[in-house]
Design a protein around this motif. Structure first.
Motif, PDB file in Angstrom:
ATOM      1  N   LEU A 185       1.989   1.681  -3.588  1.00  0.00           N
ATOM      2  CA  LEU A 185       0.915   2.185  -4.450  1.00  0.00           C
ATOM      3  C   LEU A 185       0.631   3.655  -4.173  1.00  0.00           C
ATOM      4  O   LEU A 185       0.336   4.422  -5.097  1.00  0.00           O
ATOM      5  CB  LEU A 185      -0.344   1.352  -4.254  1.00  0.00           C
ATOM      6  CG  LEU A 185      -0.249  -0.112  -4.707  1.00  0.00           C
ATOM      7  CD1 LEU A 185      -1.548  -0.846  -4.406  1.00  0.00           C
ATOM      8  CD2 LEU A 185       0.076  -0.196  -6.189  1.00  0.00           C
ATOM      9  N   ALA A 186       0.726   4.052  -2.910  1.00  0.00           N
ATOM     10  CA  ALA A 186       0.532   5.470  -2.585  1.00  0.00           C
ATOM     11  C   ALA A 186       1.616   6.325  -3.235  1.00  0.00           C
ATOM     12  O   ALA A 186       1.341   7.418  -3.734  1.00  0.00           O
ATOM     13  CB  ALA A 186       0.539   5.660  -1.067  1.00  0.00           C
ATOM     14  N   ALA A 187       2.844   5.808  -3.250  1.00  0.00           N
ATOM     15  CA  ALA A 187       3.945   6.551  -3.873  1.00  0.00           C
ATOM     16  C   ALA A 187       3.767   6.654  -5.382  1.00  0.00           C
ATOM     17  O   ALA A 187       4.137   7.658  -6.000  1.00  0.00           O
ATOM     18  CB  ALA A 187       5.278   5.872  -3.545  1.00  0.00           C
ATOM     19  N   ALA A 188       3.191   5.610  -5.992  1.00  0.00           N
ATOM     20  CA  ALA A 188       3.030   5.577  -7.446  1.00  0.00           C
ATOM     21  C   ALA A 188       1.674   6.091  -7.906  1.00  0.00           C
ATOM     22  O   ALA A 188       1.378   6.040  -9.104  1.00  0.00           O
ATOM     23  CB  ALA A 188       3.216   4.143  -7.940  1.00  0.00           C
ATOM     24  N   ALA A 189       0.864   6.602  -7.001  1.00  0.00           N
ATOM     25  CA  ALA A 189      -0.526   6.925  -7.312  1.00  0.00           C
ATOM     26  C   ALA A 189      -0.677   7.884  -8.485  1.00  0.00           C
ATOM     27  O   ALA A 189      -1.620   7.779  -9.266  1.00  0.00           O
ATOM     28  CB  ALA A 189      -1.213   7.503  -6.075  1.00  0.00           C
ATOM     29  N   GLY A 190       0.233   8.817  -8.635  1.00  0.00           N
ATOM     30  CA  GLY A 190       0.091   9.809  -9.688  1.00  0.00           C
ATOM     31  C   GLY A 190       0.461   9.327 -11.069  1.00  0.00           C
ATOM     32  O   GLY A 190       0.151   9.993 -12.059  1.00  0.00           O
ATOM     33  N   ALA A 191       1.122   8.159 -11.164  1.00  0.00           N
ATOM     34  CA  ALA A 191       1.617   7.700 -12.457  1.00  0.00           C
ATOM     35  C   ALA A 191       1.101   6.329 -12.860  1.00  0.00           C
ATOM     36  O   ALA A 191       1.057   6.009 -14.048  1.00  0.00           O
ATOM     37  CB  ALA A 191       3.144   7.669 -12.441  1.00  0.00           C
ATOM     38  N   LEU A 192       0.693   5.503 -11.916  1.00  0.00           N
ATOM     39  CA  LEU A 192       0.414   4.099 -12.193  1.00  0.00           C
ATOM     40  C   LEU A 192      -0.774   3.917 -13.134  1.00  0.00           C
ATOM     41  O   LEU A 192      -1.853   4.462 -12.896  1.00  0.00           O
ATOM     42  CB  LEU A 192       0.158   3.349 -10.884  1.00  0.00           C
ATOM     43  CG  LEU A 192       0.205   1.823 -10.967  1.00  0.00           C
ATOM     44  CD1 LEU A 192       1.601   1.340 -11.328  1.00  0.00           C
ATOM     45  CD2 LEU A 192      -0.222   1.200  -9.646  1.00  0.00           C
TER      46      LEU A 192
ATOM     47  N   LEU B 228       0.827  -1.210   0.000  1.00  0.00           N
ATOM     48  CA  LEU B 228       0.000   0.000   0.000  1.00  0.00           C
ATOM     49  C   LEU B 228       0.860   1.258   0.000  1.00  0.00           C
ATOM     50  O   LEU B 228       0.512   2.254  -0.648  1.00  0.00           O
ATOM     51  CB  LEU B 228      -0.936  -0.015   1.208  1.00  0.00           C
ATOM     52  CG  LEU B 228      -1.940  -1.169   1.244  1.00  0.00           C
ATOM     53  CD1 LEU B 228      -2.838  -1.067   2.471  1.00  0.00           C
ATOM     54  CD2 LEU B 228      -2.781  -1.221  -0.029  1.00  0.00           C
ATOM     55  N   ASP B 229       1.992   1.228   0.710  1.00  0.00           N
ATOM     56  CA  ASP B 229       2.924   2.366   0.662  1.00  0.00           C
ATOM     57  C   ASP B 229       3.456   2.569  -0.750  1.00  0.00           C
ATOM     58  O   ASP B 229       3.587   3.706  -1.228  1.00  0.00           O
ATOM     59  CB  ASP B 229       4.088   2.128   1.620  1.00  0.00           C
ATOM     60  CG  ASP B 229       3.684   2.232   3.083  1.00  0.00           C
ATOM     61  OD1 ASP B 229       2.615   2.811   3.371  1.00  0.00           O
ATOM     62  OD2 ASP B 229       4.433   1.721   3.938  1.00  0.00           O
TER      63      ASP B 229
END
Length: 284
Positions: free
Chosen positions: A188-195, A185-186
């Motif tokens: 995914l939170a870090a990649a949220a803007g690009a994933l 989850l950490d």
């Protein structure tokens, strides 16, 4: 030639452009000197072809595809890539037969500094007895955009995932660093803007000890929502221990393609449905 070079990266026939070598001697000379045309290499049984490509793309980083070759050929190709001055932009090794010192040696060099795409998957029949870490980190591989791993340890630092557009995590990649659901989850939170694509087929995270399970579950209940605004595809085929906390916190576009499968005991199906439905059907 620039257009041909772009197409070479996007096609399953990366040498289809080579007919231009036959147009005339001038075109042959220009094409032979255009590094971008030779940078995408699908390794075959002939290492001479790889050596030729490395020589002609001496000013461009390498896209190296290795599949369906003998282990000694893969070892030799990785060794040659480790001496390519501009480094490796993409390294794709699906279905390799077993781990090789040449792969570890390549990751130990600075040649993967420009790495943007990394795919490492062992063959289906491969029995994983370890998960090499290969020193993956945000500091060593800052521009990475595509990541697909199986049989390789996942780094726990969320910064490593910050620029990912494609993330695929499979079996045998969580034990070495005790990569657990909170770490996912950490990430995914870090990649949220690009994933844009997320694939968790047979993903098996590290499970907490029984004494810590209740505390982790309580902490997961308090996690903030993660908005994957650019997500186009979500494929999750794993245990309910991953699926339930994941879908509780993920927000994604309504037009995203979603494929979620959980293997559960029939006795638990109704209870699991009550946990999962709120993630798909908003309350009134």
């Amino acid at each position: 030639f620039t257009v041909l070079a772009c197409r070479a990266r996007q096609t399953s026939a990366p040498t289809s452009w080579m007919h231009v070598l036959l147009v005339c001697r001038y075109w042959n000379e220009v094409a032979s000197a255009t590094s971008a045309l030779w940078r995408v290499v699908h390794v075959n049984s002939s290492l001479d072809w790889l050596r030729l490509c490395l020589h002609r793309c001496s000013r461009a980083s390498l896209d190296l595809h290795i599949a369906g070759v003998r282990l000694e050929v893969m070892d030799a190709a990785l060794t040659l890539a480790a001496h390519h001055p501009p480094g490796v932009r993409a390294l794709l090794i699906p279905g390799y037969p077993r781990r090789t010192p040449a792969l570890r040696a390549l990751f130990a060099t600075s040649k993967l500094q420009p790495l943007e795409e990394l795919v490492i998957r062992p063959a289906e029949s491969f029995a994983a007895d370890e998960e090499p870490a290969y020193a993956l980190s945000a500091a060593r591989h800052p521009p990475i955009r595509v990541l697909e791993l199986a049989g390789v340890a996942i780094p726990r630092n969320p910064a490593f995932f910050a620029h990912l557009r494609v993330l695929a995590l499979h079996e045998h990649c969580c034990a070495t660093h005790a990569f657990a659901v909170p770490d996912l989850l950490d990430a995914l939170a870090a990649a949220a803007g690009a994933l844009e694509e997320l694939d968790l087929d047979r993903f098996a995270p590290h499970l907490p000890a029984p004494a810590q399970a209740a505390a982790q579950a309580a902490a997961l209940e308090q996690r903030p929502l993660i908005h994957l605004a650019r997500l186009r595809s979500l494929h999750v085929h794993t245990s309910s221990a991953v699926i339930v906390p994941l879908l509780r916190v993920l927000l994604f576009p309504t037009d995203a393609v979603v494929d979620v499968r959980a293997a559960v005991d029939p006795m638990d199906a109704a209870h699991l449905g009550k946990q999962l439905l709120p993630a798909f059907v908003p309350p009134d």
